[in-house]
Design a protein around this motif. Sequence first.
Motif, PDB file in Angstrom:
ATOM      1  N   ASP A  37       0.827  -1.207   0.000  1.00 16.71           N
ATOM      2  CA  ASP A  37       0.000   0.000   0.000  1.00 16.71           C
ATOM      3  C   ASP A  37       0.861   1.256   0.000  1.00 16.71           C
ATOM      4  O   ASP A  37       0.548   2.240  -0.693  1.00 16.71           O
ATOM      5  N   ASN A  53      -6.628   1.488  -7.492  1.00 21.57           N
ATOM      6  CA  ASN A  53      -7.423   0.902  -6.417  1.00 21.57           C
ATOM      7  C   ASN A  53      -8.516  -0.010  -6.956  1.00 21.57           C
ATOM      8  O   ASN A  53      -8.899  -0.986  -6.294  1.00 21.57           O
ATOM      9  N   GLN A  56      -6.826  -3.249  -7.488  1.00 20.98           N
ATOM     10  CA  GLN A  56      -6.664  -3.934  -6.200  1.00 20.98           C
ATOM     11  C   GLN A  56      -7.979  -4.547  -5.733  1.00 20.98           C
ATOM     12  O   GLN A  56      -8.025  -5.698  -5.278  1.00 20.98           O
TER      13      GLN A  56
END
Length: 317
Positions: A37, A53, A56
């Motif tokens: 992160d 994101n 992810q």
Amino acid sequence: MTVLMGLSFADPSTIWPLYIFGILVALLASTQDIAADGYATRMLTPADRPTGNAIQGSAVAIGVVVSSAMSLVVYDQFGWQAMILVVAAISALPLLAVVIMQEDAGGMSATTSSTPSLKSFFMHPQACEVFAIAVVYRAGDGLVKAMEGPYLVDLAVPLPWIGYLNGSSAALAGIGGSFLVALAATRIGARTVLGALGGVRTICFAVFAGHAAGIFDGVWTILGASMINTMLRYMEIVALYNLYMTVSSREQPGTDFTILSCATLAMYLGGSAIAGVLADARGYAELFAAAACISALATWLTWRLMSTGFRLGDVPS
């Protein structure tokens, strides 16, 4: 990977080896997660963060669905040891990315002149406002998530239905919803996206409460609310993590991001821990109604706190 290989030799019917190996895996995975992160926060440009994101979020959702199903198939066909060794092999795949990782972003050294700390985070302007959002935004989620399965079971919904429901919702949200949130965050901003997601979530919780109170009936009503609610969880994470990356400082991105994500997770787990007690004492209807009220208040507070915008990551320590 090494710890998982060791786990493959443990007796699955004996609790203590599993407990010890589980703790080691959790510690190593959390450390890896913090580093990943922090690296993503430093390397992704503001324009790329929503997409990053979303990737992810998609990876997490697909991993949960595919890996869970695959591990059960491997276990059924080849047994415990083969299943764990397959998981260990898959966990080694991220090592391939290490060879292409760059430690410097925009001419900035990966090392810093000061030790990362909680104090450094809270010295930033608007740190308290961002932390408040991290704490409150998903505060009511744990109350519903922990009791959602038991409530469906009490309604005599077959267990395979619940599994398929959660799995399809996770896959749909992971693949489509995450990128939809990324696009929306780029076009209309994180404040509007979080407000919209929080509003829909509040409606879902209200449907749960109404169904438990007998205002709504029919199993498909609650299954629909459950599916939407599962999708929202993945979509919210994309929006929140984009915000957390935006406000994390350049000097300690991993620390700042972890503080915020852990605050969110702690409230979620706290709600999950007390949900059963509250449901037993007050019933499903009051529990879900309380969660809806908390969700509405959290969404309003987040909207207000984000009204001035956040530029924490642009402020030097």
